[in-house]
Design an enzyme around this catalytic site. Structure first.
Site, mmCIF file in Angstrom:
data_model
loop_
_atom_site.group_PDB
_atom_site.id
_atom_site.type_symbol
_atom_site.label_atom_id
_atom_site.label_comp_id
_atom_site.label_asym_id
_atom_site.label_seq_id
_atom_site.Cartn_x
_atom_site.Cartn_y
_atom_site.Cartn_z
ATOM 1 C CG HIS A 44 6.938 5.567 -1.963
ATOM 2 N ND1 HIS A 44 7.730 4.447 -1.964
ATOM 3 C CD2 HIS A 44 7.068 6.118 -0.727
ATOM 4 C CE1 HIS A 44 8.319 4.325 -0.780
ATOM 5 N NE2 HIS A 44 7.919 5.317 -0.019
ATOM 6 C CB CYS B 182 -0.164 -3.829 1.021
ATOM 7 S SG CYS B 182 -0.911 -4.934 -0.188
ATOM 8 C CG HIS C 100 11.344 0.040 -0.763
ATOM 9 N ND1 HIS C 100 10.220 -0.435 -0.138
ATOM 10 C CD2 HIS C 100 10.910 0.800 -1.796
ATOM 11 C CE1 HIS C 100 9.148 0.009 -0.782
ATOM 12 N NE2 HIS C 100 9.548 0.765 -1.794
ATOM 13 C CD GLU D 21 7.476 -4.872 0.276
ATOM 14 O OE1 GLU D 21 7.155 -4.136 -0.677
ATOM 15 O OE2 GLU D 21 7.507 -6.115 0.198
ATOM 16 C CB SER E 140 6.995 4.571 -6.810
ATOM 17 O OG SER E 140 6.291 3.483 -7.338
ATOM 18 C CG ASN F 275 4.805 -0.184 -8.383
ATOM 19 O OD1 ASN F 275 4.232 0.118 -9.417
ATOM 20 N ND2 ASN F 275 4.588 0.472 -7.237
HETATM 21 FE FE1 SF4 Z 1 0.150 -4.295 -2.129
HETATM 22 FE FE2 SF4 Z 1 1.359 -4.921 -4.421
HETATM 23 FE FE3 SF4 Z 1 -0.016 -2.688 -4.223
HETATM 24 FE FE4 SF4 Z 1 2.309 -2.935 -2.913
HETATM 25 S S1 SF4 Z 1 2.019 -2.899 -5.146
HETATM 26 S S2 SF4 Z 1 0.413 -2.065 -2.131
HETATM 27 S S3 SF4 Z 1 2.203 -5.128 -2.363
HETATM 28 S S4 SF4 Z 1 -0.865 -4.786 -4.066
#
Ligand code: SF4
Length: 322
Positions: free
Chosen positions: A54, A109, A137, A139, A236, A238
């Protein structure tokens, strides 16, 4: 260049605390490399289902190299290879690609794939899974799509965990999305464990090392700065969590996609500014922000000491020797 660059003598001071670690994680590095190597191996164009990671900057750079981004497999013409994004896909997607005889390369991932395999094993063992994550999301869509419909219940909030009335409370397990807030998830998991003492926990932590390390780094600098900027995309997960961590610590915090998005008025009264970047944001965007700030302020830059990262994921065998 900004048209309004301040004359050198009038530049106010601004101390920058640069979070570490920040930016690209091993899963993002690998996914981008997979698209690049696929273009080298098969020739352009290569189709990619969903943004590979993202970040608009990453997507545009790969488009320039010959990647075409689509949302669904139906948009991929016959006979052209397709890459699945780092977020993972429901099982139906590779099945459909195989039915059509498409070459596909999976850039999921490995830490997301690990959660997928755990979900399969738990369902085989007859457990009902409570999956802690954010609805919609990619994922989450991918993980829900690893098991038959009805085998997993999505838990988005602590209120969901409190309200849940499962058919068989003695036969539950939980898993989580990899990019959640460490603190929020701990609260939800504590609720699940209190309400369902027999619930089976994952073998290891599902929230990935990159998410945990970046949140810890932001928590650390949030106590030392007046405000904090996170570079990352609004979709995104995270990156959005990093902003929340700073806000919770009582700091002014904002997500920006690039240096150009920053309204300098937002920095009024800020003497020390923290900077971080989500796992899909390239370091170049951090440097551009520091450069832009340097045109308006006399900046001093300090890189913080955070958890060192050395994780590298193997490439798929078909591309490793490309
Ligand atoms: Fe993999 Fe974590 Fe990166 Fe997502 S944030 S791609 S789960 S290492």
């Amino acid at each position: 260049m900004d048209g309004d660059t301040a004359p050198l003598s009038n530049k106010p001071p601004l101390d920058l605390l640069i979070a570490a670690p920040r930016g690209f994680c091993a899963g993002v590095d690998r996914a981008i490399r997979i698209v690049e190597l696929s273009i080298e191996k098969y020739g352009a164009p290569i189709y990619v289902r969903h943004e590979i990671v993202h970040n608009r900057h990453v997507v545009e750079a790969l488009k320039a190299k010959g990647a075409i981004f689509v949302e669904e497999l139906d948009e991929v013409p016959d006979g052209v290879p397709v890459v699945f994004s780092a977020h993972g896909v429901p099982k139906a997607v590779p099945h459909k690609a195989a039915e059509r005889g498409l070459d596909y390369i999976d850039a999921t991932c490995p830490l997301v794939s690990k959660v997928h395999r755990q979900a399969e094993r738990l369902v085989e063992a007859g457990r009902h899974i409570l999956f802690v994550g954010h609805r919609g999301h990619p994922e989450v869509i991918g993980t829900l799509g690893q098991v038959p419909e009805g085998a997993m219940t999505l838990i988005e909030t602590n209120e969901d965990a409190e309200a849940l009335m499962p058919a068989d409370p003695a036969n539950l397990a939980f898993l989580t999305q990899t990019t959640l807030s460490v603190d929020d998830t701990a609260q939800v998991v504590a609720t699940l464990r209190r309400r369902f003492p027999l619930i089976q926990a994952p073998r290891g932590e599902d929230i990935c090392y990159a998410t945990s390390n970046r949140q810890a780094a932001v928590k650390d600098i949030a106590t030392q700065c007046d405000a904090l900027l996170v570079i990352g995309a609004p979709n995104s997960s995270n990156s959005v969590r990093l902003v929340e961590v700073a806000l919770r610590a009582g700091r002014r915090a904002k997500l920006i996609e690039s240096a150009a998005d920053l309204d300098l008025a937002w920095l009024d009264g800020v003497r020390t500014l923290g900077i971080s970047a989500g796992a899909s944001a390239p370091e170049l965007l951090v440097r551009e922000l520091v450069d832009r700030l340097g045109r308006h302020f006399t900046v001093s830059e300090r890189e913080m000491n955070g958890e060192p990262e050395s994780m590298v994921f193997k490439l798929p065998r078909t591309l490793a020797a490309a």
